[in-house]
Design a protein around this motif. Structure first.
Motif, short mmCIF file in Angstrom:
data_model
loop_
_atom_site.label_atom_id
_atom_site.label_comp_id
_atom_site.label_asym_id
_atom_site.label_seq_id
_atom_site.Cartn_x
_atom_site.Cartn_y
_atom_site.Cartn_z
N GLY A 86 -39.69 0.78 -22.78
CA GLY A 86 -39.59 -0.32 -23.73
C GLY A 86 -38.47 -1.29 -23.40
O GLY A 86 -37.39 -0.90 -22.97
N VAL A 87 -38.74 -2.57 -23.63
CA VAL A 87 -37.72 -3.60 -23.46
C VAL A 87 -37.55 -4.32 -24.78
O VAL A 87 -38.53 -4.77 -25.39
CB VAL A 87 -38.13 -4.62 -22.37
N ASP A 88 -36.33 -4.40 -25.27
CA ASP A 88 -36.08 -5.14 -26.52
C ASP A 88 -34.62 -5.58 -26.52
O ASP A 88 -33.75 -4.85 -26.03
CB ASP A 88 -36.39 -4.27 -27.74
N ILE A 89 -34.35 -6.75 -27.09
CA ILE A 89 -32.96 -7.21 -27.12
C ILE A 89 -32.16 -6.51 -28.22
O ILE A 89 -30.95 -6.57 -28.27
CB ILE A 89 -32.85 -8.74 -27.31
N ASP A 140 -37.85 5.57 -21.87
CA ASP A 140 -36.52 4.98 -21.78
C ASP A 140 -36.60 3.53 -22.24
O ASP A 140 -37.68 2.94 -22.28
CB ASP A 140 -36.01 5.05 -20.33
N GLY A 141 -35.44 2.98 -22.61
CA GLY A 141 -35.42 1.61 -23.08
C GLY A 141 -34.37 0.79 -22.37
O GLY A 141 -33.44 1.32 -21.76
N SER A 142 -34.53 -0.53 -22.43
CA SER A 142 -33.60 -1.42 -21.76
C SER A 142 -33.61 -2.77 -22.46
O SER A 142 -34.62 -3.18 -23.02
CB SER A 142 -34.04 -1.58 -20.30
N SER A 143 -32.48 -3.46 -22.40
CA SER A 143 -32.44 -4.77 -23.03
C SER A 143 -32.93 -5.86 -22.08
O SER A 143 -33.32 -6.94 -22.52
CB SER A 143 -31.03 -5.09 -23.53
N SER A 144 -32.96 -5.57 -20.78
CA SER A 144 -33.44 -6.60 -19.85
C SER A 144 -34.77 -6.22 -19.21
O SER A 144 -35.63 -7.07 -18.99
CB SER A 144 -32.41 -6.83 -18.74
N GLY A 145 -34.96 -4.95 -18.92
CA GLY A 145 -36.21 -4.50 -18.33
C GLY A 145 -36.24 -4.51 -16.81
O GLY A 145 -37.13 -3.92 -16.20
N LYS A 146 -35.26 -5.19 -16.19
CA LYS A 146 -35.28 -5.37 -14.73
C LYS A 146 -35.45 -4.05 -13.99
O LYS A 146 -36.20 -3.96 -13.02
CB LYS A 146 -34.00 -6.06 -14.28
N GLU A 147 -34.79 -2.98 -14.48
CA GLU A 147 -34.83 -1.70 -13.78
C GLU A 147 -36.21 -1.02 -13.85
O GLU A 147 -36.50 -0.12 -13.06
CB GLU A 147 -33.75 -0.75 -14.33
N PHE A 148 -37.06 -1.48 -14.81
CA PHE A 148 -38.38 -0.84 -14.95
C PHE A 148 -39.47 -1.53 -14.14
O PHE A 148 -40.47 -0.91 -13.79
CB PHE A 148 -38.82 -0.85 -16.42
N PHE A 149 -39.30 -2.82 -13.91
CA PHE A 149 -40.45 -3.60 -13.42
C PHE A 149 -40.91 -3.20 -12.00
O PHE A 149 -42.10 -3.29 -11.70
CB PHE A 149 -40.15 -5.10 -13.47
N GLU A 150 -39.98 -2.75 -11.16
CA GLU A 150 -40.41 -2.45 -9.79
C GLU A 150 -41.41 -1.30 -9.72
O GLU A 150 -42.18 -1.19 -8.76
CB GLU A 150 -39.20 -2.19 -8.87
#
Lengths: 278, 278
Positions: A29-32, A48-58
């Protein structure tokens, strides 16, 4: 399949829940909003979650965009370099024509955007109002574009059925926007106008039955999202409002002229049309 | 208390069921449809039935009229000589002003008409759709007139609470008709105009979500009853439609001018008003 959901609000959160409930476990999930991410993790609906998502996209095979139309465009612009080659991006946006044109301008050639519209939602916003149930038996629309590969469209179709949608239709972006202007945006405009036309100071709450309650439910409306949707489908919505006003004026004329027969004809027509919907 | 219900349709039938469920056993039914009377007796919600009612009225303490407005007037005219001295007649009519004037012209002095409006109903007609549940937590309005005795008004109020209504309000016939024009008749006119404004040949059913479904539910409408209600409250309804159209035109203007801020203001106002209703 590795899935990233961008935006864990009421729609994105519901996607996460629905995917989880049918066995998809590699969902990120990505959310600010940090609190939203924390809740989603606690519910076990994202790995897992992230505020930017960059680490998930690859590693993402599928990215589901569940944020406002303008934010989707900004988000793609800022993150497209991280998207995996051959991956699919889809959206949940309620307008297509203008939106698709803007996305296609910026989208890289080796990532495929399949434009979708899950026709389900709730008046409330935020993950607290998300629920897998909202998709059950609802309509899902895909508006394919020429560059979409059949196998990728089928991936989205299959996923929609898996998480509970009853019908998945493929139509042109133009037909989508025309129909949505009528079946979704016009009712929202009507609901807002109805409740706003109440006169100040009347104790309206004492005089309402189910009809007023039903017709104003969607007057509780996310102003940021719906102002974008209305303006992004301007011509279709204006046409739908005008057609509606023509019919309302016919009713008004019959009342004014005490034309009982005329009114009864309108009511018979509406009854017959409504019965066909059930 | 000896009660006669005139008209065992969806409203009269629901009254019979609700009265039965809270212990009123001396309830008699009048209906021109023999099959309806048979069903009501079989359900055990009336002690006896009749197509004319004449045999019941001499012992009736309370007569509940659950038939169309014009039929109430005809029925009172034809049966008033049989009404018991000191008894109460009440109605379930959705309009009051013009209707009350006509009733008062013909009503005998020794029988008291308490005008009431149970704000509950269903789209379907007939005893098969009657249910005691329809009154649960609903609003009941009484429009007293100067000749009504306080004790008689209280009898109707008490009965309304007993069968499940949550609020019973006393207001003037004029305020009733103004408010009903806005909260009930306008939504019905809107629902009819919405579904009638659909263009022929579109597969609209594939593109609807809850909003269209909710806003058109009452487009399934009893044409005989509602044409009477609309024409019997002409000026209030026309005013409500005009106020509504003014608001809708403001929204239209904002869309036309790409005025996002303006739209957001309308949406914030409608959201705040709708939240207060819950």
């Amino acid at each position: 399949m590795n899935i990233v959901i961008v935006g864990l609000g009421v729609i994105g959160g519901s996607f996460a829940m629905a995917l989880n409930s049918v066995g998809y476990k590699d969902v990120y999930g990505v959310d600010i909003d940090e609190e939203t991410l924390r809740k989603a993790k606690k519910l076990g609906i994202i790995k897992d979650g992230s505020s930017s998502g960059k680490e998930f996209f690859e590693n993402a095979d599928l990215i589901i965009m569940a944020i406002y139309p303008k934010l989707v465009i900004d988000f793609v612009e800022r993150n497209k370099e991280y998207f995996k080659k051959g991956s699919i991006v889809t959206d949940t946006t309620g307008i297509k024509g203008m939106f698709i044109d803007k996305i296609l301008e910026i989208m890289p050639d080796d990532v495929e955007f399949i434009f979708g519209h899950p026709m389900a939602g709730r008046e409330k916003k935020g993950i607290d109002f998300a629920t897998a149930q909202v998709f059950k038996n609802a309509n899902y629309i895909i508006t394919p574009i020429s560059r979409n590969k059949e196998k990728n469209i089928q991936i989205i179709e299959k996923l929609a059925f898996e998480i509970g949608f009853k019908r998945v239709r493929r139509i042109s972006p133009e037909l989508h926007d025309e129909m949505i202007g009528f079946t979704s945006q016009l009712p929202h405009a009507m609901a807002v106008a109805l409740i706003n036309s109440d006169e100040e100071g009347r104790e309206t709450g004492n005089f309402i039955g189910d009809s007023y309650r039903d017709l104003t439910r969607i007057a509780n409306i996310n102003e940021e999202l719906w102002s974008e949707l209305f303006l992004g489908n301007k011509n279709n919505l204006l046409k739908a409002i005008n057609n509606f006003e023509l019919q309302l004026d016919l009713i008004k004329k019959s009342i004014y002229e005490n034309d009982k027969e005329g009114l009864m004809e309108f009511f018979k027509k509406s009854t017959s049309r409504r019965e066909k919907l059930d």
